[in-house]
Design an enzyme around this catalytic site. Sequence first.
Site, PDB file in Angstrom:
ATOM      1  N   GLN A 223       0.739  -1.092  -0.067  1.00  0.00           N
ATOM      2  CA  GLN A 223      -0.124   0.057   0.019  1.00  0.00           C
ATOM      3  C   GLN A 223       1.006   1.230  -0.022  1.00  0.00           C
ATOM      4  OE1 GLN A 223      -2.875  -2.195   3.296  1.00  0.00           O
ATOM      5  NE2 GLN A 223      -3.278  -0.073   3.026  1.00  0.00           N
ATOM      6  N   ARG A 370      -8.680  -1.232   8.295  1.00  0.00           N
ATOM      7  CA  ARG A 370      -9.709  -0.169   8.052  1.00  0.00           C
ATOM      8  C   ARG A 370      -9.805   0.692   9.259  1.00  0.00           C
ATOM      9  NH1 ARG A 370     -14.456  -1.628   3.872  1.00  0.00           N
ATOM     10  NH2 ARG A 370     -14.247   0.418   2.755  1.00  0.00           N
ATOM     11  N   CYS A 371      -8.556   1.162   9.700  1.00  0.00           N
ATOM     12  CA  CYS A 371      -8.507   1.795  10.950  1.00  0.00           C
ATOM     13  C   CYS A 371      -7.343   2.794  10.746  1.00  0.00           C
ATOM     14  CB  CYS A 371      -8.199   0.868  12.112  1.00  0.00           C
ATOM     15  SG  CYS A 371      -8.030   1.798  13.471  1.00  0.00           S
ATOM     16  N   GLU A 741     -12.726   4.584   5.864  1.00  0.00           N
ATOM     17  CA  GLU A 741     -12.779   3.566   7.077  1.00  0.00           C
ATOM     18  C   GLU A 741     -13.764   3.886   8.082  1.00  0.00           C
ATOM     19  OE1 GLU A 741      -8.731   5.169   7.605  1.00  0.00           O
ATOM     20  OE2 GLU A 741      -8.143   3.050   7.941  1.00  0.00           O
TER      21      GLU A 741
HETATM   22  N1  MCN Z   1     -13.858   9.499  -2.140  1.00  0.00           N
HETATM   23  C1  MCN Z   1     -14.828  10.500  -2.752  1.00  0.00           C
HETATM   24  N2  MCN Z   1     -15.143  11.804  -1.998  1.00  0.00           N
HETATM   25  C2  MCN Z   1     -14.818  11.677  -0.865  1.00  0.00           C
HETATM   26  C3  MCN Z   1     -13.849  11.062   0.098  1.00  0.00           C
HETATM   27  C4  MCN Z   1     -13.312   9.939  -0.754  1.00  0.00           C
HETATM   28  O1  MCN Z   1     -15.230  10.316  -3.687  1.00  0.00           O
HETATM   29  N3  MCN Z   1     -15.243  12.881  -0.142  1.00  0.00           N
HETATM   30  C5  MCN Z   1     -13.242   8.318  -2.571  1.00  0.00           C
HETATM   31  C6  MCN Z   1     -11.899   8.569  -3.156  1.00  0.00           C
HETATM   32  O2  MCN Z   1     -11.564   9.178  -4.302  1.00  0.00           O
HETATM   33  C7  MCN Z   1     -11.719   7.122  -3.124  1.00  0.00           C
HETATM   34  C8  MCN Z   1     -12.393   6.327  -2.179  1.00  0.00           C
HETATM   35  O3  MCN Z   1     -13.610   7.278  -1.958  1.00  0.00           O
HETATM   36  O4  MCN Z   1     -11.734   6.553  -4.431  1.00  0.00           O
HETATM   37  C9  MCN Z   1     -11.619   6.279  -0.681  1.00  0.00           C
HETATM   38  O5  MCN Z   1     -10.910   7.317  -0.520  1.00  0.00           O
HETATM   39  P1  MCN Z   1     -10.417   7.929   0.906  1.00  0.00           P
HETATM   40  O6  MCN Z   1     -11.232   7.915   1.883  1.00  0.00           O
HETATM   41  O7  MCN Z   1      -9.241   8.998   0.695  1.00  0.00           O
HETATM   42  O8  MCN Z   1      -9.373   6.472   1.199  1.00  0.00           O
HETATM   43  P2  MCN Z   1      -8.132   5.803   0.668  1.00  0.00           P
HETATM   44  O9  MCN Z   1      -8.349   6.083  -0.910  1.00  0.00           O
HETATM   45  O10 MCN Z   1      -6.822   6.545   1.195  1.00  0.00           O
HETATM   46  O11 MCN Z   1      -8.229   4.295   1.198  1.00  0.00           O
HETATM   47  C10 MCN Z   1      -7.868   3.845   2.333  1.00  0.00           C
HETATM   48  C11 MCN Z   1      -8.788   3.280   3.060  1.00  0.00           C
HETATM   49  C12 MCN Z   1      -8.302   2.511   3.977  1.00  0.00           C
HETATM   50  S1  MCN Z   1      -7.060   3.044   4.947  1.00  0.00           S
HETATM   51  C13 MCN Z   1      -8.612   1.007   4.298  1.00  0.00           C
HETATM   52  S2  MCN Z   1      -7.975   0.389   5.242  1.00  0.00           S
HETATM   53  C14 MCN Z   1      -9.506   0.296   3.235  1.00  0.00           C
HETATM   54  C15 MCN Z   1     -10.567   1.352   2.658  1.00  0.00           C
HETATM   55  O12 MCN Z   1      -9.808   2.584   2.235  1.00  0.00           O
HETATM   56  N4  MCN Z   1      -9.277  -0.812   2.286  1.00  0.00           N
HETATM   57  C16 MCN Z   1      -9.932  -0.841   1.356  1.00  0.00           C
HETATM   58  N5  MCN Z   1     -11.275   1.134   1.697  1.00  0.00           N
HETATM   59  C17 MCN Z   1     -10.974  -0.147   0.757  1.00  0.00           C
HETATM   60  N6  MCN Z   1     -11.824  -0.512  -0.130  1.00  0.00           N
HETATM   61  C18 MCN Z   1     -11.526  -1.661  -0.859  1.00  0.00           C
HETATM   62  N7  MCN Z   1     -12.057  -1.953  -1.979  1.00  0.00           N
HETATM   63  N8  MCN Z   1     -10.317  -2.038  -0.563  1.00  0.00           N
HETATM   64  C19 MCN Z   1      -9.534  -2.114   0.518  1.00  0.00           C
HETATM   65  O13 MCN Z   1      -8.267  -2.541   0.565  1.00  0.00           O
HETATM   66 CU1  CUM Z   2      -5.374   0.826   9.333  1.00  0.00          CU
HETATM   67  S1  CUM Z   2      -5.924   0.103   7.770  1.00  0.00           S
HETATM   68 MO1  CUM Z   2      -6.000   1.367   6.430  1.00  0.00          MO
HETATM   69  O1  CUM Z   2      -5.283   2.422   7.426  1.00  0.00           O
HETATM   70  O2  CUM Z   2      -4.856   0.706   5.401  1.00  0.00           O
END
Ligand code: MCN
Ligand code: CUM
Length: 796
Positions: A223, A370-371, A741
């Site tokens: 990641q 997911r935390c 998350e």
């Molecule tokens: N998004 C959006 N509008 C927002 C916020 C987010 O459209 N206001 C969209 C983003 O553009 C992105 C998605 O939602 O496509 C998730 O965005 P974001 O909240 O920024 O999270 P990350 O992309 O950093 O994803 C990480 C987060 C984590 S830490 C874990 S753990 C987890 C999760 O995402 N692992 C996942 N969701 C997951 N979903 C899938 N399918 N697979 C994982 O491994």
């Molecule tokens: Cu702590 S699980 Mo996500 O932050 O990759």
Amino acid sequence: MSQAVDEIKIGGIGASRKRVEDNRFIRGKGNYTDDIVLPGMLHMEILRSPLAHARIKSIDASKAWDIPGVHLVLTGEMMATRNLAWMPTLSYDTQAVLATDKVRFQGQEVACVIADDPYIAKDACEAIVVDYEPLPVIVNPMQAVAAGAPVIRDDKENQPDNVIYDWEVGDSAGTAHAFAAADLVSKLELHYPRSHPSPIECCGSIADFNRATSKLTVYMTTQAPHIIRAAVAMVAELPEHMIRIISPDIGGGFGNKVPVYPGYVCSILASILLERPVKWIEDKSGNLISTGFARDVYLKGEMALRRDGKILAVRMHTDADHGAFFSDAQPSKFKIGLMHSAFAAYDIPAAHLTARGTYSNKAPGGVAYRCSFRVTEAMFFQERMMQAAADDLGMDQAEFRRMNFVPDDAFPHRTPFGFLTDSGQYAKCLDVGLKAIDYENFRQQQEEARSRGRLLGLGISTMTEPLGAGNSREYDILGIKMFDSAELKVHMTGKAIVRTGARTQGQGHETTWAQIVAHELGIPAEDVVVEEGDTDTAPFGMGTYASRSTPVAGAAVAMVARKIRAKARKLAAHLLEVSEEDIEWELGRFYVRSAPDRGVTIQECAIAAYANMPDGMEPGLDATAYYDPPNLTWPFAVYIVTVEVDPQTGVWDVLNMVAVDDCGVRINPMIVEGQIMGGLTEAYAMSNMQFITFDADGNCVGANYMDYLLPTAWETPGFELHSEVVTPCPHHPIGAKGIGECAAVGGPAAFVNAVIDALSGTGVRNIDMPLLPDRVWEAMTYRRDISGAPPVRSDD
Ligand code: MCN
Ligand code: CUM
């Protein structure tokens, strides 16, 4: 004559654009690590320890070497000659790559075999004879600190016991003062069980060292490719520019694919020694038993209350079981992650948290699944405590929360532990949720049902979560500041490629980053490709975890697009033969202020950057932006669940679940809903069925999917999602907050609160997760709390 473009039509922000990555995924054309086959590639398998704690008296690998097709057997002893038996962790600890002195958890890596195919390698692993002398085993923090406990980390100088850290934050004196003035003190003790992200794709790597070029290429399930490159440079002492980390498609990460695992290191060393590509793909049990797990925290606390329901102060203590090595990937400054983000949604004058971390004979980890760095435990404790306090006060659950919420006009708000929250409309979200679940009506039904012996319950969880580490003042991992970057290249035909240092694992970045570019430049999203995961091409970034991609990398995408727009404006002025000050922008087009009909499209500016730039202007239309967020983003959510508990069996069914998420501006509403649905499913699983536990000998129970239960569509209840409340993030360029998350973080407390609510009147205050039927039945039948990890099932 050019015209402004329609943002939704071009797939900009707010469009529920279909995920472009799914085109290849649903056709079976994804490119996962295990899909990659390199010429001359060999295969690696790992021999793992059957015992949780034992001294290694000897390892005899001679029979393994004799098996035809075996190229190399790696043991700790051989690793030690290259100074690679141990590696640094992301939390300033050390971790065994291959065990030398002792094994410290069941499943620990003891030896590796590299062979022509994985089956030969596996057979050869079984031919290795290890003589173990068993040692006493520690499986929880209470045992870890008991007098006379064996010292697990006797490899470390200055480690007299099993304590990793004692850490505190908050205002101890102010909190004590507030407790002294309280009308009522409410108390709660909990255990958040160990669980596992269990992505469909296990971890793996293919290391390919080329002696002729001195270049090491590693395809791997990570990641955070740039952090891995830095770690490999440090551990293997290779120059950073000679290391290329490629993270291809990832079949789910959920935090499991952040840490650095021994398997990666061994495949790299094997490739260097053999000068051939070496592939390692973990099996499911290997993944469940040895890689980054989640939680395993004991929490206790108390809340000082005024009779009218005002919260005066909170005290919390956590005991975290980190396993045999402290290997969490979390901001260096915060030993127990962001546990102190608890109670951020409530206006509480004082709080104090003490945290102790201990070693045990279990696999290392603690922050995955997911935390955002232990906020899951923080929010779970917070919302369980809120329910207990309201019950102790005899107050309505919704009313108690509402009266303590930070009001809409009080932002930025300093939380009791010192964070600064950005924005929110907490009461409004709660109102939407209560209306959707038909709160008053349900409470009436609940009364009526009870008189007929049926147990209905309603659980509320209202939470805010710190997403988007970091800002560089406070957030670093091993000293590397947690900012991100994006690079945007607009080709001469107006098509573009955007790259970031984040790494999507299923979240849909290939779709959503293009939408941000569309929003900023008016280039249709379908004209923008998104690329992540290759350290030779992607700009630097700290990777995707803690839902930081939108808050940080996504912000960088907006900022780099704005740089491009600034240059395009100069090109437009040149094309329109007016000065730059006379140019106006609307989506997709620049025009002359005094003559709006005279305009040029962004695509016309792009070709001009290559074919018709003004004298003295650097050609091309590329830029890179680094984004250091001023603060975290703080989405808010309300989750409300109604359940019915069967008084005969303890089985509970979800009647309804309502989710109101406010993550600011939604880039892609459909993807956001998908993230929430996935998170709620995991939350349901954690509250209901999912845990890893250990017997007294440290045997892992939960090393396969017969014991570790993943919810299928059959068990999972339906969820009703609400998106009415949108509070833009004031410091994010497009007003977005993270969402990845939230539901997994805030969801579990809603389910547990609902079941406890159904048992009200029995005196049961707590059942620790998972709320298996037998535990619920025992609690209600014997009218007692059920605490701690579930007892190990014994089939004999
Ligand atoms: N998004 C959006 N509008 C927002 C916020 C987010 O459209 N206001 C969209 C983003 O553009 C992105 C998605 O939602 O496509 C998730 O965005 P974001 O909240 O920024 O999270 P990350 O992309 O950093 O994803 C990480 C987060 C984590 S830490 C874990 S753990 C987890 C999760 O995402 N692992 C996942 N969701 C997951 N979903 C899938 N399918 N697979 C994982 O491994
Ligand atoms: Cu702590 S699980 Mo996500 O932050 O990759």
